[in-house]
Design an enzyme around this catalytic site. Structure first.
Site, PDB file in Angstrom:
ATOM      1  N   TYR A 103      46.839  -8.078  34.359  1.00 32.56           N
ATOM      2  CA  TYR A 103      46.268  -9.097  35.240  1.00 32.56           C
ATOM      3  C   TYR A 103      45.164  -9.864  34.490  1.00 32.56           C
ATOM      4  O   TYR A 103      44.561  -9.329  33.556  1.00 32.56           O
ATOM      5  CB  TYR A 103      45.712  -8.401  36.486  1.00 32.56           C
ATOM      6  CG  TYR A 103      45.216  -9.328  37.559  1.00 32.56           C
ATOM      7  CD1 TYR A 103      46.109 -10.033  38.357  1.00 32.56           C
ATOM      8  CD2 TYR A 103      43.848  -9.497  37.775  1.00 32.56           C
ATOM      9  CE1 TYR A 103      45.652 -10.890  39.342  1.00 32.56           C
ATOM     10  CE2 TYR A 103      43.386 -10.346  38.770  1.00 32.56           C
ATOM     11  CZ  TYR A 103      44.297 -11.046  39.542  1.00 32.56           C
ATOM     12  OH  TYR A 103      43.844 -11.899  40.517  1.00 32.56           O
ATOM     13  N   THR A 141      42.021 -10.501  34.762  1.00 35.63           N
ATOM     14  CA  THR A 141      40.677  -9.965  34.551  1.00 35.63           C
ATOM     15  C   THR A 141      40.665  -8.606  33.848  1.00 35.63           C
ATOM     16  O   THR A 141      39.587  -8.036  33.648  1.00 35.63           O
ATOM     17  CB  THR A 141      39.937  -9.821  35.895  1.00 35.63           C
ATOM     18  OG1 THR A 141      40.714  -9.007  36.784  1.00 35.63           O
ATOM     19  CG2 THR A 141      39.688 -11.187  36.517  1.00 35.63           C
ATOM     20  N   LYS A 142      41.822  -8.092  33.465  1.00 39.28           N
ATOM     21  CA  LYS A 142      41.837  -6.820  32.744  1.00 39.28           C
ATOM     22  C   LYS A 142      41.330  -7.009  31.316  1.00 39.28           C
ATOM     23  O   LYS A 142      41.093  -8.125  30.854  1.00 39.28           O
ATOM     24  CB  LYS A 142      43.250  -6.233  32.752  1.00 39.28           C
ATOM     25  CG  LYS A 142      43.741  -5.828  34.145  1.00 39.28           C
ATOM     26  CD  LYS A 142      42.854  -4.775  34.773  1.00 39.28           C
ATOM     27  CE  LYS A 142      43.411  -4.204  36.069  1.00 39.28           C
ATOM     28  NZ  LYS A 142      43.364  -5.153  37.197  1.00 39.28           N
ATOM     29  N   ASN A 143      41.191  -5.916  30.561  1.00 34.37           N
ATOM     30  CA  ASN A 143      40.645  -5.992  29.209  1.00 34.37           C
ATOM     31  C   ASN A 143      41.501  -6.827  28.278  1.00 34.37           C
ATOM     32  O   ASN A 143      41.019  -7.316  27.257  1.00 34.37           O
ATOM     33  CB  ASN A 143      40.452  -4.585  28.647  1.00 34.37           C
ATOM     34  CG  ASN A 143      39.313  -3.851  29.330  1.00 34.37           C
ATOM     35  OD1 ASN A 143      38.956  -4.138  30.471  1.00 34.37           O
ATOM     36  ND2 ASN A 143      38.721  -2.902  28.631  1.00 34.37           N
ATOM     37  N   MET A 144      42.752  -6.988  28.586  1.00 32.29           N
ATOM     38  CA  MET A 144      43.643  -7.964  27.958  1.00 32.29           C
ATOM     39  C   MET A 144      44.628  -8.410  29.021  1.00 32.29           C
ATOM     40  O   MET A 144      44.858  -7.702  30.008  1.00 32.29           O
ATOM     41  CB  MET A 144      44.386  -7.377  26.763  1.00 32.29           C
ATOM     42  CG  MET A 144      45.298  -6.214  27.096  1.00 32.29           C
ATOM     43  SD  MET A 144      46.435  -5.765  25.748  1.00 32.29           S
ATOM     44  CE  MET A 144      47.623  -7.137  25.799  1.00 32.29           C
TER      45      MET A 144
END
Length: 364
Positions: free
Chosen positions: A182, A184-187
Site C-alpha cells: 500500500y 504508505t508502507k515502507n515500500m
C-alpha cells in the site's frame, strides 16, 4: 495548515518510478507479465531468503488467498490479534473460518503467546500474528506453541519489510506470510501485496487462486479470483525495492534520534534479537490525554500523527465480540504514532522532539 506541515506519512515516488511506469506503458504489456515475474524474483532474493514470492493486487487479497491456499475454510478457527487493522480478521472471515481474538503483549503490541494458548480450541487450525508497526512478533514462542498443538503458523507481515528475529527475516517463519505494498508502507507498488511460502504446493495454489484458478488459459482447475498484480504496479515495486534498505536505515536512524530525545512519553522498545523497521514510531500517552495531544501537535506545531488503531477488531460492528483483552484496550486508548518516514530532515526531527516534550511537560 502551514506550508511546513510535517505529515505522519509521505509516500516517496521519484523519477525512477515514473520512468519505469512509462516503459511499461510504452511496451503495451500492462497486465500481469514479465515485470511481475521479475518483481517476485527480486523480492524473494532481497527479503525472503529465496522463498516463493507471489504478487497479488492488495495485501488483503494476499492474506485471503494465503489462508485459502493453506486449507483454511468453514468450521476452522484462526487466532489473530484484535489490535491491528481489520484486514487481518476480515481475511479469515472471508474464507468462512472464524477469527478468534487474543491479547497483545504491551511492550511490542504483538500477539501474546500466553493469551494465544488460552484461546486454542479443538477447532483451532492456525495462529496468525501481525508484526505490528514493523516489530516482529515472538515467532519463537508462537512457533513452538503452534508445533506443540499441531497448528499452522501464518504471518501478517504487512508492515514488516526487512524486519527480522535472531537473524531470520520476517516472512520466512510461517507456512505463508503476506507483505502489503500500500502507498504508505515502507515500500509500495502503488497498491498490491506479496505472499511468501516455502511450500511448492501452497505457492502453486496461490498462483491459481489469483488467476481465476488457471495456470494455462481456459483450463480452470479450481474456482479462483482476479487478484493479479499488473506490470505497472510491479514496475513501481521493483524500483522501490532497490531503495528499501536505505529507507529502512533512515527510519531506524530517525527512530533512534526520537527515542534518545523524547521525554515524558513511553517510547518504543525492541525485543532482544529483533530488528524493528519502524513502519510506525509509536509512543504512549496517558489515557485521556492522547487525542488532545494529537490535536495540539497538529494545531500548535503543524505536525501530523496517527492512531493505529483506535477501535480494536473485537469491538468493531463487523465482529462485536464480548471478550476481555486488557492490553489491547489500553493500547487503543494510549498509542500515538509520530512521523518517522525517510523524508524527515534534522530540522523536522528537532521540531517533533520540541513539540512532544513541551506537550508532555504541559500535560497536553
Amino acid at each position: 495548515m502551514s506550508k511546513d506541515f510535517i505529515p505522519a506519512a509521505r509516500p516517496i515516488i521519484g523519477e525512477e518510478e515514473r520512468a519505469a511506469v512509462d516503459a511499461v506503458l510504452a511496451s503495451g504489456m500492462l497486465a500481469q507479465g514479465s515485470e511481475v515475474a521479475a518483481f517476485e524474483q527480486e523480492f524473494s532474493a532481497e527479503l525472503l531468503d529465496g522463498r516463493h514470492a507471489v504478487a497479488v493486487n492488495s495485501g488483503t487479497s494476499g492474506l485471503h488467498l494465503g489462508l485459502l491456499a493453506a486449507g483454511i475454510g468453514p468450521g476452522d478457527e484462526v487466532i489473530v490479534p484484535s489490535f491491528t487493522f481489520a484486514a487481518t480478521a476480515n481475511s479469515v472471515a472471508l474464507t468462512g473460518a472464524t477469527p478468534v481474538f487474543a491479547d497483545i503483549e504491551p511492550q511490542h503490541y504483538c500477539l501474546d503467546p500466553a493469551s494465544v494458548a488460552a484461546a486454542v480450541t479443538d477447532r483451532t487450525r492456525a495462529i496468525m500474528p501481525v508484526h505490528l508497526y514493523g516489530h516482529p512478533a515472538d515467532l519463537d514462542a508462537l512457533g513452538a506453541l503452534a508445533a506443540g498443538r499441531g497448528l499452522q503458523l501464518f504471518e501478517d507481515a504487512a508492515q514488516a519489510h526487512g524486519a527480522s528475529l535472531n537473524g531470520r527475516p520476517a516472512g520466512t517463519f510461517g507456512e505463508f506470510a503476506m507483505f502489503s505494498l500500500y502507498p504508505t508502507k515502507n515500500m509500495t507498488s502503488g497498491e498490491g501485496g506479496m505472499v511468501s511460502t516455502a511450500d511448492d504446493a501452497v505457492a502453486r495454489r496461490l498462483r491459481l487462486l489469483r488467476n481465476q484458478g488457471m495456470e494455462r488459459q481456459y483450463e480452470n482447475e479450481l474456482v479462483g479470483f482476479n487478484a493479479r498484480m499488473t506490470n505497472l504496479h510491479a514496475a513501481i515495486g521493483r524500483v522501490q525495492l532497490r531503495k528499501l534498505a536505505g529507507w529502512t536505515a533512515a527510519r531506524q536512524a530517525n527512530a533512534a534520534f526520537l527515542s534518545a530525545h523524547l521525554e515524558g512519553v513511553a517510547t518504543p522498545s525492541v525485543a532482544a534479537g529483533a530488528v524493528h523497521v519502524y513502519h510506525q514510531y509509536t509512543i504512549r500517552v496517558a489515557a485521556g490525554e492522547r487525542d488532545r495531544f494529537a490535536a495540539a501537535l497538529k494545531d500548535e506545531y503543524s505536525i501530523g500523527s496517527g492512531v493505529y488503531y483506535p477501535v480494536p477488531n473485537h469491538r468493531l460492528p463487523s465482529f462485536n465480540r464480548s471478550i476481555d483483552l486488557p492490553h489491547t484496550e489500553s493500547a487503543a486508548r494510549e498509542v500515538l504514532s509520530l512521523p518517522v518516514h525517510p523524508s524527515l530532515d534534522a530540522e523536522d526531527l528537532d521540531r517533533i522532539v520540541t513539540a512532544v516534550n513541551a506537550l508532555a511537560k504541559a500535560g497536553a
